[in-house]
Design a protein around this motif. Structure first.
Motif, PDB file in Angstrom:
ATOM      1  N   ARG A   1     -12.796  -8.536  -0.440  1.00  0.00           N
ATOM      2  CA  ARG A   1     -11.512  -9.023  -0.176  1.00  0.00           C
ATOM      3  C   ARG A   1     -10.724  -9.385   0.959  1.00  0.00           C
ATOM      4  O   ARG A   1      -9.511  -9.586   0.860  1.00  0.00           O
ATOM      5  CB  ARG A   1     -10.745  -7.344  -0.053  1.00  0.00           C
TER       6      ARG A   1
ATOM      7  N   LEU B   1      -1.697  -6.836   4.274  1.00  0.00           N
ATOM      8  CA  LEU B   1      -2.364  -6.041   3.754  1.00  0.00           C
ATOM      9  C   LEU B   1      -1.688  -4.791   3.124  1.00  0.00           C
ATOM     10  O   LEU B   1      -1.503  -3.752   4.281  1.00  0.00           O
ATOM     11  CB  LEU B   1      -3.852  -6.099   4.470  1.00  0.00           C
ATOM     12  N   SER B   2      -2.331  -3.594   1.942  1.00  0.00           N
ATOM     13  CA  SER B   2      -2.608  -2.747   1.533  1.00  0.00           C
ATOM     14  C   SER B   2      -3.324  -1.911   2.445  1.00  0.00           C
ATOM     15  O   SER B   2      -4.262  -2.573   3.854  1.00  0.00           O
ATOM     16  CB  SER B   2      -2.648  -2.521   0.514  1.00  0.00           C
ATOM     17  N   GLY B   3      -3.156  -0.317   2.091  1.00  0.00           N
ATOM     18  CA  GLY B   3      -3.632   0.419   3.488  1.00  0.00           C
ATOM     19  C   GLY B   3      -5.050   0.339   3.600  1.00  0.00           C
ATOM     20  O   GLY B   3      -5.382  -0.016   4.462  1.00  0.00           O
ATOM     21  N   GLY B   4      -5.659  -0.116   2.242  1.00  0.00           N
ATOM     22  CA  GLY B   4      -7.408   0.512   1.893  1.00  0.00           C
ATOM     23  C   GLY B   4      -7.774  -0.972   2.937  1.00  0.00           C
ATOM     24  O   GLY B   4      -8.674  -0.971   3.198  1.00  0.00           O
ATOM     25  N   GLU B   5      -7.308  -2.128   2.775  1.00  0.00           N
ATOM     26  CA  GLU B   5      -7.704  -2.977   3.080  1.00  0.00           C
ATOM     27  C   GLU B   5      -8.079  -3.158   4.207  1.00  0.00           C
ATOM     28  O   GLU B   5      -8.391  -3.387   5.589  1.00  0.00           O
ATOM     29  CB  GLU B   5      -6.964  -4.716   2.327  1.00  0.00           C
TER      30      GLU B   5
ATOM     31  N   ASN C   1      -7.099   0.012  -3.426  1.00  0.00           N
ATOM     32  CA  ASN C   1      -6.331  -0.369  -2.497  1.00  0.00           C
ATOM     33  C   ASN C   1      -5.578  -1.777  -2.479  1.00  0.00           C
ATOM     34  O   ASN C   1      -6.639  -2.540  -3.304  1.00  0.00           O
ATOM     35  CB  ASN C   1      -7.005  -0.493  -1.386  1.00  0.00           C
ATOM     36  N   GLY C   2      -4.627  -1.498  -2.464  1.00  0.00           N
ATOM     37  CA  GLY C   2      -3.878  -3.190  -2.597  1.00  0.00           C
ATOM     38  C   GLY C   2      -3.357  -3.839  -3.916  1.00  0.00           C
ATOM     39  O   GLY C   2      -3.065  -4.811  -4.443  1.00  0.00           O
TER      40      GLY C   2
ATOM     41  N   GLN D   1       3.830   5.928   3.148  1.00  0.00           N
ATOM     42  CA  GLN D   1       3.025   5.923   3.285  1.00  0.00           C
ATOM     43  C   GLN D   1       2.782   5.938   4.941  1.00  0.00           C
ATOM     44  O   GLN D   1       0.967   6.850   5.165  1.00  0.00           O
ATOM     45  CB  GLN D   1       2.297   4.894   2.950  1.00  0.00           C
TER      46      GLN D   1
ATOM     47  N   ARG E   1       6.625  -3.128   5.980  1.00  0.00           N
ATOM     48  CA  ARG E   1       5.930  -2.603   5.240  1.00  0.00           C
ATOM     49  C   ARG E   1       6.821  -1.152   5.257  1.00  0.00           C
ATOM     50  O   ARG E   1       6.137  -0.129   6.599  1.00  0.00           O
ATOM     51  CB  ARG E   1       4.393  -2.593   5.454  1.00  0.00           C
TER      52      ARG E   1
END
Ligand SMILES: Nc1ncnc2c1ncn2[C@@H]1O[C@H](COP(=O)(O)OP(=O)(O)OP(=O)(O)O)[C@@H](O)[C@H]1O
Ligand SMILES: Nc1ncnc2c1ncn2[C@@H]1O[C@H](COP(=O)(O)OP(=O)(O)OP(=O)(O)O)[C@@H](O)[C@H]1O
Ligand SMILES: CC(C)C[C@H](N)C(=O)O
Ligand SMILES: [Mg+2]
Ligand SMILES: [Mg+2]
Lengths: 363, 359, 244, 272, 310
Positions: free
Chosen positions: C129, C141-145, D40-41, D87, E309
């Motif tokens: 990713r 990026l998302s949190g996990g990324e 995620n994402g 979050q 964000r």
């Protein structure tokens, strides 16, 4: 919280009231004590009060709502010019006090909203530069609106502005009251004191209200504030308008006290000076801001009074340029106070927390 | 016997960028008071000693009112100063309230237009000087088309406005009006504009700090018209800043050259002996101002403002700067002179003195 | 265990914020090549411990030995040069830098460009990713990324001792598995790891030994298997409802 | 047919080249605890941001009790009855816990400029009520004893609870929680789960993003799975977690079996 | 047309100087979020030192040394002087305030500005220093417009320096470390970045640019005085914001644009408003352009729009 307050209130109330009473007496006789050293000290005191008003007004914007305003002096200018235009030979208008003061306040507030409107979306230092620009724009207009139609009389300024006079009681002239000789500056002192107290009360009440909390929310995190349903646009506008209207009051007082206004009194440096008062005193904390305003407006006078004599005493001559030294000391004072008391001399609880709560960062 | 202590208040910029003017004035006054103290003047029945109560107004209107109050608090007998229009005017109302006669330096016409009976001048007003400069441009330089620049200060704008009037009155035409500030040093844009209108002369109302670089930029941009300016430009600083470009610049200065003054040479040598420097432009006028006040006191036999004020208004004496010092109803000098200088071979040289009797 | 075997040794550590003591008289050791987990409730002082090791908060008492030498007072940038690397709580990625630049920062204190290049490729293989988004700014990026990026960046720093503060926070289940796989891989390569986790079960299942922390103090320690069976641990950290 | 509370229709949101949401449609009924999961994402937080008007979608709409959410300003969202948590926690960090919650009362109270300055009886009463209600809410989420502590200094888990209390202070009809259990250990998650159930039982509909499958599967009565901005699956938790596509993209074998152990959400709901 | 070209030349020249100064603002702002009010005064010191040196080297006797050599020597001295000044200010005034509220640092910067100005006043006096007229006024005609060799040099040198700086920040380790430090100081430390060094480096580079700008200003206008930094600093700061503060490219663009806007403003307001407003409204014009830009692009022309964000 409230129970705690109630407990302390009854516990020390006598002492507190005595303190307040004593303070009141001191404030009441202060001009006569200073007047013994010369009326100029009363004038210095009056200017200190003017700066207190200005600093309190700016504090609403910067301290409460967290909006960095570098053009605050524009509202002071608006207040001053409204007075000058409506009560001087310039247009031949001599409107009475109770018409001019509200006009000044309302117009300053209107300018506050006007400044607020385009800047609402801007954050932090972008706001700072736009407000700075706004302040300069106002000054430039005042400096140049003598042509094609002469409105402000340009750089020459407006002269022979009316004194405040209420029911024939003229604030500009000395007179005897009950066998007591009271000078113009002394009369202005009481008027300014009254206005200052009103502004202090308004500020204090606003701070601890629903609106005050909304300002805090906007200051802390605008997005979260929106998510709480706070209309951040209106609440910021309100801060600008309130702050501006206090500036307007101070400006009107300035004009009538001086009898003369010209654009050079409303330079960027003045805005910065008022900001220094707010931050150095303790942003967000009313007593702190008052302290800052008094210190910074009196400190230069004080330095002026001592730099030359001290040099003469020590070296027998004026060796180093007094103005240089005076400003140098002033600069060092700013730097040192900030280094040793970054939240200001008398900070609010919240600001103190900001300092210690270095946890988290941005993430 | 006790002496009568006569305190004369003095205020001017003693710090900041204009402080050298203030110092110059102060020296002139000091010289006058020291002379007076040697003369054994009797006032109010006792020998008088004169003292200077000097304050710095920083050229700032707000400070001016503040120091005016300090001067009033010192219970002075009269006031000499201030220097700038912006400070003189607001301070004058404080002095007027206290009934103190005030003799100020040059200043814009408004100072004496306020209707106070306490306001007087040491030298010409900006109107009178502007008029002379305007006439010179049209009549002597033969420039029918003139571009005006001013720095938007009370002084610069006031002067430029007077020049404009005089130019039009003399049959010339103002074909461009541009503006700058007293902090700027880039004038290329406004000069480019002016160049396109091809004026025969350019007048600038402002300080030498601006006129110096301005003159240089005129040359770089290929502007052939001469630069004419007011007294601030007739300085060594201008010559330094403008360099080779300085040649072809004119400046008007109130008064006549020291050498041509009634008692100029004597003043000059006394001054040099006392202060070890050449007198500046304003020192002789300040010196005369002080003597005007002292003379009025002598005539009245009193240092009390009420007593000597009428004598000041009707004064008639010969001083260092003119043999014919007298005030009109407003407090302006009846006879004034303005001298035009030109830079030739990198030095200021006198071109012409224009004397006029007002009213 | 002899002293020389311990890569990290903490003795009687005290850390305070203002007047509040967040860590008190803590003893903790991590042997070379060991994977040790540190678990505890919110606010127990776990993160504070890691921050103290890295020199991010001042220590008010005690000793911290890394490779036998005291590192109290050593600024964090010096520690990285000695291969002591931390992945902070909340990931700490550089939002306005691209993913590539973030990874490059991982190799900041290394001098072998080729090695950095090789490790970067390895990380991008491990987290496809991230490879897809090499030039995107990391802040989007998302949190996990972001967590993957933070782990990957740390790997490029070539740690000898790796401190991980809640690496599974905010990750999708599949991702959690993946991160823990990575942790095991890194550990298997001989990197010593001190792991803080809220997912106590997973942490203990992965580690050799564990410490349990409460109100700033270590209250339990031992081999992970043993802790997993401890009824107190089960009740307090594994969320076994019957025991509550 | 249960009352529909929120109906989202074909929401699309792009960031440059990235399609963060594509044609996302779903509906939430009154009384639901509606789960939102995905890798995620996947676009979960983005969806929250679109629902709360922080982002403007390129197309699609969203009806909430007769309001078109996409036409509202962010601050109007709370007024119509949606409150949320973030979050990455966004508390008013330097203010005390109780002040944070009091700010949440903003839209449900009225005192204006004049009230604040004159401090009349009405304003004083209102202030007292705000403070009282805020304290109640802090007790409700279980951090009543920390009301005077500065939000920033609270432990992570408590900060999450404080965010919930602050959101509840706006009296929402729909409470949207973005990973409330992140950073909590299993036991704390159990407590959180009880809290969410209590909130639901008090009549607030809940929309929940979570990666803790035990929590999601145990708590939610419906679940929406997003992947790459698209709806991957929607339905009862039991069905969703058996869906092979979901297992492959999100759960992984381990978590699927883990989650299966949790009591199904639907039953909890049926029991009330 | 000639006028337009001439105005553009005028604008680009000043704009190049603004851009150099704006870079210093933006670097420091980008890293520690401080509006370094004293930056303009560092430019002033650069100008004063250079002027003094050139005066000493060739002041009295223009034949004594090649003008360009004198200027190069002046540069070589004023650059380290300014760097030392910037470093001192950072080390002793700003560093203790790293964790303090931002406004405290702002006020400190104002204090530092006052200190530098007044020390300069004591050293050099209040009078204007004049830069000796050593550079032959070589002028090239472009149609009816004129551009001097000096103007060309200023534009070329400024452009070259800015290009180098961009390369440094975007292509070197130090640059990446700077940008990382800008984002999150603590984590940058955890990556092995010595943030004190990096922040000092930003001040050093910014001050070096300031020195160059100072030398340009004094050679171009021929004057230097202790208060000159204020206006120049303000303009440059405005330029930095216009371009997007914290962004190097933005500072350059903003500087150039501001220079051009000012000169076109001064040149054309009169025509545009039929003489109602004139060049006295030049600054109003610039600020209105600035406000308009910010209304439509709240983070400046090139400012990073961080998707905030939630
Ligand atoms: N900057 C700070 N200022 C004041 N107190 C703090 C600060 N940082 C942490 N604390 C306090 O120190 C204690 C320990 O916090 P720490 O962050 O180490 O806990 P933790 O075990 O990592 O918890 P979590 O699991 O929530 O991350 C807590 O009570 C916390 O409130
Ligand atoms: N402001 C933005 N600008 C650019 N891209 C963004 C922005 N916000 C989100 N994205 C991208 O949109 C995608 C969805 O992000 P989102 O935060 O919604 O994911 P998520 O489902 O909440 O993930 P997680 O479970 O990790 O929190 C991600 O790839 C992210 O990079
Ligand atoms: C902080 C600066 C050195 C870097 C800046 N953010 C840029 O890349 O434009
Ligand atoms: Mg932690
Ligand atoms: Mg998310």
């Amino acid at each position: 919280m409230s129970t705690q307050n109630a407990a302390t209130r009854s516990g020390v109330s006598l002492k507190v009231w005595l303190g307040i009473a004593l303070f009141g007496v001191v404030l009441a006789i202060l001009p006569f004590i200073l007047g013994m050293a010369g009326q100029s000290w009363v004038r210095t005191l009056n200017f200190a009060l003017l700066y207190v008003m200005l600093a309190l007004g700016l504090n609403v914007v910067v301290g409460f709502a967290g909006l960095l305003d570098l053009g605050y002096i524009a509202f002071y200018a608006v207040g001053a010019y409204v007075w000058a235009l409506l009560a001087s030979p310039h247009f031949g208008l001599h409107l009475p006090f109770w018409m001019v003061l509200p006009a000044g306040v309302v117009l300053a507030a209107f300018f506050g909203a006007m400044l607020g409107a385009p800047t609402l979306k801007l954050r932090g230092d972008y706001l700072a530069i736009v407000t700075l620009g706004f302040g300069e724009i106002v000054r430039i207009f005042m400096n140049n609106l003598d042509a094609p139609i002469n409105i402000t009389n340009g750089p020459q300024g407006i002269n022979r502005i009316d004194d405040i006079s209420i029911f024939g009681f003229d604030f500009g002239r000395s007179q005897e009251i009950l066998g007591l000789r009271i000078t113009g500056p002394e009369k202005y002192y009481y008027l300014l004191l009254l206005l200052t107290i009103i502004i202090v009360v308004i500020c204090a009440r606003l701070q601890n209200s629903r609106i005050g909390r909304a300002w805090e929310a906007v200051r802390e995190d605008e997005i979260a504030a929106k998510a709480m349903g706070i209309n951040t646009r209106n609440i910021k506008l309100l801060a600008f308008t309130m702050g501006a209207s206090f500036g307007g009051v101070a400006g009107a007082m300035f004009a009538s006290m001086q009898g003369f206004v010209s654009p050079e009194s409303f330079s960027l440096t003045e805005s910065i000076m008022v900001l220094c008062m707010v931050v150095l005193g303790g942003m967000g904390n009313i007593p702190g801001v008052i302290l800052g305003a008094i210190l910074l407006s009196v400190f230069p006078e004080f330095l002026r009074a001592i730099v030359v004599p001290i040099q003469q005493a020590v070296f027998g001559d004026v060796i180093v340029d007094p103005e240089g030294i005076r400003m140098l000391l002033f600069g060092f004072a700013l730097v040192l106070v900030m280094i040793f008391r970054p939240a200001g001399l008398w900070p609010s609880a919240v600001r103190r927390r900001e300092l210690t709560g270095a946890k988290g960062g941005q993430a | 016997a006790e002496n009568t202590v006569v305190k004369l208040g003095f205020a001017a910029p003693l710090t900041g960028p204009q402080s050298h003017y203030g110092e110059d004035m102060k020296n002139g006054l000091t010289l006058a008071l020291e002379e007076a103290n040697k003369q054994n003047i009797q006032l109010d029945g006792k020998p008088a000693t004169f003292e200077l109560v000097s304050r710095d107004d920083q050229a700032d209107p707000r400070m001016a009112v503040q120091v005016a109050q300090q001067i009033v608090d010192e219970e002075v007998n009269g006031v000499l100063g201030h220097f700038n229009s912006g400070t003189t005017i607001p301070a004058s109302s404080v002095y007027n309230d206290a009934g103190l006669p005030q003799i100020a330096m040059a200043t814009s016409p408004e100072y004496t237009d306020q209707g106070y009976d306490t306001t007087f001048r040491m030298m010409t007003s900006d109107t009178q000087q502007g008029a002379a400069a305007g006439q010179f441009i049209v009549n002597e330089l033969g420039a029918k088309t003139v571009a005006l620049i001013d720095d938007r200060t009370a002084y610069g704008q006031g002067l430029a406005d007077q020049v404009a009037k005089a130019v039009e009155a003399a049959g010339g035409k103002v074909i461009a009006r541009e503006y700058t500030t007293d902090k700027a040093n880039d004038f290329t844009s406004i000069l480019t504009n002016i160049k396109s209108k091809e004026p025969a002369a350019i007048f600038f109302g402002g300080l030498d700090a601006q006129s110096g670089p301005m003159r240089r930029q005129m040359v770089t941009l290929g502007i052939k018209a001469p630069l004419v300016s007011g007294e601030m430009t007739r300085s060594a600083t201008f010559l330094k800043l403008a360099g080779e470009a300085a040649n072809g610049t004119y400046a008007s200065l109130a008064g006549v050259p020291l050498k041509q003054m009634a008692a100029g040479e004597k003043f000059q040598s006394n001054y040099k002996e006392r202060f070890k420097v050449e007198p500046g432009v304003y020192a002789p006028y300040a010196y005369d101002g002080a003597w005007n006040m002292i003379t009025a006191m002598k005539e009245a036999g009193s240092a009390k403002p009420k007593a000597y004020l009428p004598k000041l208004a009707s004064l008639q004496r010969s001083g260092a700067t003119s043999q014919n010092i007298a005030y009109d109803k407003k407090g302006d000098l009846k006879e004034i002179s303005v001298t035009i200088y030109e830079v030739k071979n990198d030095k200021w040289e006198m071109v012409k003195t224009m004397v006029s009797k007002a009213n | 265990m002899s002293q020389a075997d311990n890569l990290l040794e903490i003795r009687q550590l005290d850390v305070a914020y203002g007047g509040i003591k967040a860590v008190r008289a803590m003893d903790l050791t991590v042997g070379r090549g060991e994977l040790v987990s540190l678990i505890g409730a919110n606010g127990a002082g776990k993160s504070t411990t890691l921050r103290a090791i890295c020199g991010l908060v001042p220590v008010s008492g005690g000793e911290i030995l890394y490779d036998g030498k005291s590192i109290v007072g050593t600024p964090s940038y010096m520690l990285v040069r000695q291969s002591l690397v931390m992945v902070p709580e909340g990931r700490g990625i550089f939002g306005q830098l691209t993913i590539e630049e973030n990874l490059a920062m991982g190799g900041y204190s290394r001098n072998d460009a080729a090695g950095v290049q090789r490790d970067t490729e390895r990380v991008l293989d491990l987290f496809p990713r991230l490879a897809e988004r090499r030039r995107q700014s990391a802040g989007t990026l998302s949190g996990g990324e972001q967590q993957m990026l933070a782990m990957g960046r740390a790997m490029i720093s070539q740690p000898r001792l790796l401190l991980l503060d809640e690496p599974s926070m905010g990750l999708a289940p599949l991702m959690v598995e993946k991160i823990f796989e990575v942790i095991r891989t890194i550990a298997a390569e001989g990197v010593t790891i001190l792991l803080i986790e809220q997912n106590a079960k997973l942490a203990l299942e992965t580690s050799n030994r564990g410490y349990v922390m409460e109100s700033g103090q270590i209250i339990l320690q031992g081999p992970s298997g043993q802790l997993l069976d401890d009824p107190k641990v089960r009740a307090a950290y594994l969320g076994e409802e019957e025991a509550v | 047919m249960p009352d529909l509370l929120l109906v989202a229709n074909k929401l699309n949101k792009r960031f440059g080249g990235l399609q963060a949401l594509s044609d996302v449609s779903f509906s939430i009924c009154k009384g639901d605890i509606y789960g939102l999961i995905g890798p995620n994402g996947a676009g979960k937080t983005t969806l929250f941001n679109v629902l709360t008007s922080l982002y403007v979608p390129e197309s699609g709409n969203c009806n909430f009790m007769g309001h078109q959410l996409t036409r509202l300003k962010p601050h109007q969202i709370a007024v119509v009855g949606i409150a949320r948590t973030f979050q990455n926690i966004r508390l008013f960090g330097n203010l005390s816990a109780i002040e944070n919650v009091m700010i949440g009362r903003h839209i449900r109270t009225r005192a204006g400029l004049w009230g604040a300055i004159s401090r009349n009886k009405r304003t004083r009463d209102e202030e007292a009520a705000i403070e009282q209600r805020a304290q109640q809410l802090l007790d409700y989420v279980g951090i009543g004893h920390r009301s005077n502590d500065v939000a920033q200094s609270l432990p992570y888990g408590d900060q999450r609870r404080l965010e919930i209390a602050r959101a509840l202070a706006t009296e929402p009809t729909l409470l949207a929680l973005d990973e409330p259990a992140a950073g909590m250990n299993a036991s704390e998650t159990v407590v959180l789960r009880r809290l969410i159930e209590k909130i639901r039982d008090d009549g607030v509909t809940v929309l929940l993003i979570e990666h803790d499958m035990k929590l999601v599967m145990g708590l939610c009565n419906r679940v929406l799975v997003l992947e790459y901005g698209k709806v991957l699956a929607e339905g009862k938790p039991a069905d969703v977690q058996r869906n092979p596509k979901v297992i492959e993209a999100y759960l992984g074998a381990g978590a699927a079996s883990e989650a299966a152990k949790a009591p199904a959400g639907a039953t909890t709901k049926d029991m009330q | 047309m000639d006028i337009l070209i001439q105005q553009l030349i005028n604008g680009i020249t000043v704009g190049s100087v603004y851009a150099l100064v704006a870079l210093g603002y933006t670097m420091v702002y980008g890293i520690i979020g401080l509006i370094n009010f004293a930056h303009g005064d560092v430019v002033m010191v650069g100008a004063m030192v250079a002027t003094t040196l050139v005066v000493t080297l060739i002041g009295a006797d223009p034949g004594s040394m090649a003008a360009w050599l004198a200027i190069v020597i002046a540069l070589l001295v004023s650059i380290p002087v300014c760097m030392a000044l910037g470093w001192l200010a950072e080390r002793y005034a700003y560093r203790p305030l790293r964790r303090a509220p931002r406004l405290a640092a702002l006020i400190t910067a104002i204090g530092v500005s006052i200190i530098i100005q007044n020390i300069a006043m004591m050293v050099w006096g209040r009078n204007y220093l004049s830069f000796p007229h050593v550079i032959e006024p070589v002028v090239f005609p472009i149609g009816g417009a004129r551009i001097s060799l000096l103007q060309i040099s200023i534009i070329v040198i400024a452009t070259a320096i800015m290009a180098c700086l961009l390369l440094v920040v975007h292509r070197t380790r130090l640059g990446t470390a700077m940008r990382a430090t800008a984002q999150n100081r603590e984590v940058a430390g955890l990556m092995g970045v010595n943030i004190n060094t990096v922040i000092s480096a930003a001040f050093l580079i910014g001050s070096a640019l300031a020195a160059v700008a100072g030398v340009m200003v004094t050679t171009y206008y021929g004057v230097a005085q202790y208060t000159m930094g204020f206006m120049l600093g303000l303009k440059a700061f405005t330029a930095a914001v216009l371009g997007g503060i914290g962004n190097l490219g933005g500072a350059m663009l903003g500087g150039l644009l501001l220079g051009i806007i000012e000169s076109l403003g001064a040149g054309y307001i009169g025509n545009l408003t039929n003489g109602v407003f004139g060049s006295n409204y030049q600054d109003v014009f610039s600020f209105i352009v600035l406000i308009l830009v910010l209304v439509f692009r709240p983070s400046g022309l090139l400012g990073e729009r961080v998707g905030d964000r939630a």
